[in-house]
Design a protein around this motif. Structure first.
Motif, PDB file in Angstrom:
ATOM      1  N   THR A 166       2.537  10.191  10.630  1.00  0.00           N
ATOM      2  CA  THR A 166       3.961   9.925  10.756  1.00  0.00           C
ATOM      3  C   THR A 166       4.618  10.112   9.397  1.00  0.00           C
ATOM      4  O   THR A 166       4.026   9.817   8.364  1.00  0.00           O
ATOM      5  N   LEU A 167       5.828  10.622   9.424  1.00  0.00           N
ATOM      6  CA  LEU A 167       6.581  10.877   8.211  1.00  0.00           C
ATOM      7  C   LEU A 167       7.573   9.740   7.999  1.00  0.00           C
ATOM      8  O   LEU A 167       8.356   9.419   8.892  1.00  0.00           O
ATOM      9  N   VAL A 168       7.524   9.111   6.826  1.00  0.00           N
ATOM     10  CA  VAL A 168       8.383   7.965   6.511  1.00  0.00           C
ATOM     11  C   VAL A 168       9.317   8.349   5.376  1.00  0.00           C
ATOM     12  O   VAL A 168       8.888   8.921   4.365  1.00  0.00           O
ATOM     13  N   ILE A 169      10.586   8.027   5.553  1.00  0.00           N
ATOM     14  CA  ILE A 169      11.588   8.247   4.510  1.00  0.00           C
ATOM     15  C   ILE A 169      11.480   7.108   3.508  1.00  0.00           C
ATOM     16  O   ILE A 169      11.380   5.946   3.886  1.00  0.00           O
ATOM     17  N   MET A 170      11.526   7.447   2.211  1.00  0.00           N
ATOM     18  CA  MET A 170      11.413   6.443   1.155  1.00  0.00           C
ATOM     19  C   MET A 170      12.731   6.341   0.398  1.00  0.00           C
ATOM     20  O   MET A 170      13.417   7.342   0.190  1.00  0.00           O
ATOM     21  N   SER A 171      13.077   5.124  -0.026  1.00  0.00           N
ATOM     22  CA  SER A 171      14.286   4.928  -0.838  1.00  0.00           C
ATOM     23  C   SER A 171      13.977   5.316  -2.281  1.00  0.00           C
ATOM     24  O   SER A 171      12.829   5.560  -2.649  1.00  0.00           O
ATOM     25  N   ALA A 172      15.001   5.351  -3.107  1.00  0.00           N
ATOM     26  CA  ALA A 172      14.822   5.688  -4.523  1.00  0.00           C
ATOM     27  C   ALA A 172      13.980   4.630  -5.239  1.00  0.00           C
ATOM     28  O   ALA A 172      13.337   4.919  -6.252  1.00  0.00           O
ATOM     29  N   GLN A 173      13.960   3.387  -4.706  1.00  0.00           N
ATOM     30  CA  GLN A 173      13.161   2.318  -5.295  1.00  0.00           C
ATOM     31  C   GLN A 173      11.736   2.285  -4.726  1.00  0.00           C
ATOM     32  O   GLN A 173      10.921   1.478  -5.142  1.00  0.00           O
ATOM     33  N   GLY A 174      11.452   3.121  -3.731  1.00  0.00           N
ATOM     34  CA  GLY A 174      10.100   3.209  -3.198  1.00  0.00           C
ATOM     35  C   GLY A 174       9.818   2.345  -1.991  1.00  0.00           C
ATOM     36  O   GLY A 174       8.672   1.998  -1.732  1.00  0.00           O
ATOM     37  N   TRP A 175      10.860   2.021  -1.206  1.00  0.00           N
ATOM     38  CA  TRP A 175      10.661   1.210  -0.016  1.00  0.00           C
ATOM     39  C   TRP A 175      10.898   2.058   1.221  1.00  0.00           C
ATOM     40  O   TRP A 175      11.859   2.811   1.282  1.00  0.00           O
ATOM     41  N   PRO A 176      10.033   1.935   2.205  1.00  0.00           N
ATOM     42  CA  PRO A 176      10.206   2.691   3.448  1.00  0.00           C
ATOM     43  C   PRO A 176      11.528   2.356   4.126  1.00  0.00           C
ATOM     44  O   PRO A 176      11.963   1.203   4.148  1.00  0.00           O
ATOM     45  N   GLN A 177      12.166   3.396   4.673  1.00  0.00           N
ATOM     46  CA  GLN A 177      13.470   3.256   5.311  1.00  0.00           C
ATOM     47  C   GLN A 177      13.409   3.753   6.755  1.00  0.00           C
ATOM     48  O   GLN A 177      12.655   4.677   7.063  1.00  0.00           O
ATOM     49  N   PRO A 178      14.216   3.165   7.639  1.00  0.00           N
ATOM     50  CA  PRO A 178      14.281   3.701   9.005  1.00  0.00           C
ATOM     51  C   PRO A 178      15.014   5.038   9.011  1.00  0.00           C
ATOM     52  O   PRO A 178      15.829   5.306   8.120  1.00  0.00           O
ATOM     53  N   MET A 197       0.827  -1.201   0.000  1.00  0.00           N
ATOM     54  CA  MET A 197       0.000   0.000   0.000  1.00  0.00           C
ATOM     55  C   MET A 197       0.867   1.260   0.000  1.00  0.00           C
ATOM     56  O   MET A 197       0.613   2.202  -0.759  1.00  0.00           O
ATOM     57  N   VAL A 198       1.918   1.284   0.836  1.00  0.00           N
ATOM     58  CA  VAL A 198       2.796   2.451   0.913  1.00  0.00           C
ATOM     59  C   VAL A 198       3.520   2.667  -0.412  1.00  0.00           C
ATOM     60  O   VAL A 198       3.614   3.794  -0.906  1.00  0.00           O
ATOM     61  N   ARG A 199       3.984   1.591  -1.009  1.00  0.00           N
ATOM     62  CA  ARG A 199       4.693   1.733  -2.293  1.00  0.00           C
ATOM     63  C   ARG A 199       3.751   2.195  -3.397  1.00  0.00           C
ATOM     64  O   ARG A 199       4.102   3.043  -4.216  1.00  0.00           O
ATOM     65  N   SER A 200       2.542   1.687  -3.395  1.00  0.00           N
ATOM     66  CA  SER A 200       1.546   2.124  -4.368  1.00  0.00           C
ATOM     67  C   SER A 200       1.241   3.613  -4.200  1.00  0.00           C
ATOM     68  O   SER A 200       1.147   4.357  -5.173  1.00  0.00           O
ATOM     69  N   GLN A 201       1.089   4.039  -2.968  1.00  0.00           N
ATOM     70  CA  GLN A 201       0.833   5.449  -2.696  1.00  0.00           C
ATOM     71  C   GLN A 201       2.042   6.289  -3.113  1.00  0.00           C
ATOM     72  O   GLN A 201       1.891   7.389  -3.649  1.00  0.00           O
ATOM     73  N   TRP A 202       3.238   5.786  -2.860  1.00  0.00           N
ATOM     74  CA  TRP A 202       4.469   6.474  -3.255  1.00  0.00           C
ATOM     75  C   TRP A 202       4.497   6.702  -4.767  1.00  0.00           C
ATOM     76  O   TRP A 202       4.834   7.786  -5.234  1.00  0.00           O
ATOM     77  N   LEU A 203       4.131   5.672  -5.526  1.00  0.00           N
ATOM     78  CA  LEU A 203       4.089   5.798  -6.985  1.00  0.00           C
ATOM     79  C   LEU A 203       3.031   6.802  -7.423  1.00  0.00           C
ATOM     80  O   LEU A 203       3.270   7.632  -8.311  1.00  0.00           O
ATOM     81  N   SER A 204       1.861   6.747  -6.800  1.00  0.00           N
ATOM     82  CA  SER A 204       0.775   7.649  -7.210  1.00  0.00           C
ATOM     83  C   SER A 204       1.050   9.100  -6.838  1.00  0.00           C
ATOM     84  O   SER A 204       0.530  10.008  -7.475  1.00  0.00           O
ATOM     85  N   LEU A 205       1.883   9.339  -5.829  1.00  0.00           N
ATOM     86  CA  LEU A 205       2.214  10.706  -5.424  1.00  0.00           C
ATOM     87  C   LEU A 205       3.428  11.262  -6.165  1.00  0.00           C
ATOM     88  O   LEU A 205       3.875  12.375  -5.879  1.00  0.00           O
ATOM     89  N   GLY A 206       3.974  10.519  -7.094  1.00  0.00           N
ATOM     90  CA  GLY A 206       5.095  11.014  -7.885  1.00  0.00           C
ATOM     91  C   GLY A 206       6.460  10.752  -7.281  1.00  0.00           C
ATOM     92  O   GLY A 206       7.392  11.515  -7.504  1.00  0.00           O
TER      93      GLY A 206
END
Length: 161
Positions: free
Chosen positions: A92-104, A60-69
Motif C-alpha cells: 500500500t502507498l501512504v502519503i507522508m507529511s513534511a514532518q514524516g507522519w502518515p496522512q489520509p 516504524m513508518v516514521r523511522s523508515q521515512w527518515l532512512s529512505l530520505g
C-alpha cells in the motif's frame, strides 16, 4: 408401611435433586454475571492493545521515512494471513507529511478509515473502530463501540488514547 417408606425415600431423592439443581443454577448465574460484567473491560483492553500497536507502527513508518530520505510517499508491505492461514503480501502507498507522519488520501471519515487500513494492515471495522475526521484539530479519531477512542493528530503525529 413399606410403601410409606418408599414414598418418603422417593420424596427425599426428589428434594435432593431439587437442591442440587438449585445450587448448580446459582453457580451458573454467578459465573454469568461475572462474565458479562467483564466484557466491557475486555473491549477496553482491546482498544488499549490497538493503541500500542498504532504507536509502534507510526514509529516504524516514521523511522523508515527518515532512512529512505524523507519521500513524499512510501510503500508499506504487510504480510497477512487469511482465514485459511495462507500467506498474502499487501502493498500500500501512504502519503507522508513534511514532518514524516502518515496522512489520509482525503480529509474525510473514509480517508481516516483507509489510513487505519494502510497502517495497521486490517480494516478498522474488524476491531469495531469507527474512523472520523475532525477539521478543527486536523485529526483522525477512531472510536470503539464502548466509547473508547484513539486520536491521531495529522500535523504532529501525536496519538491520544
Amino acid at each position: 408401611m413399606q410403601s410409606q417408606q418408599k414414598a418418603e425415600s422417593n420424596l427425599l431423592r426428589v428434594y435432593g435433586r431439587l437442591v442440587s439443581l438449585t445450587l448448580v443454577l446459582i453457580i451458573l448465574a454467578v459465573i454469568g454475571v461475572k462474565y458479562f460484567t467483564a466484557m466491557p473491560q475486555l473491549a477496553a483492553r482491546s482498544v488499549e492493545v490497538e493503541h500500542s500497536r498504532f504507536l509502534n507502527v507510526l514509529a516504524m513508518v516514521r523511522s523508515q521515512w527518515l532512512s529512505l530520505g524523507k519521500p513524499q510517499q512510501m510503500r508499506l508491505d504487510w504480510e497477512v494471513f487469511n482465514e485459511q492461514n495462507t500467506h498474502n503480501e499487501l502493498q500500500t502507498l501512504v502519503i507522508m507529511s513534511a514532518q514524516g507522519w502518515p496522512q489520509p488520501t482525503e480529509l474525510s471519515d473514509q480517508g481516516c478509515q483507509a489510513l487505519w487500513w494502510q497502517l495497521m494492515g486490517q480494516e478498522a471495522a474488524d476491531n469495531s473502530l469507527i474512523g472520523s475526521y475532525f477539521l478543527k484539530d486536523n485529526s483522525c479519531r477512531y472510536r470503539s463501540q464502548n466509547g473508547d477512542r484513539i486520536g491521531y493528530q495529522l500535523n504532529s503525529g501525536r496519538v491520544i488514547f
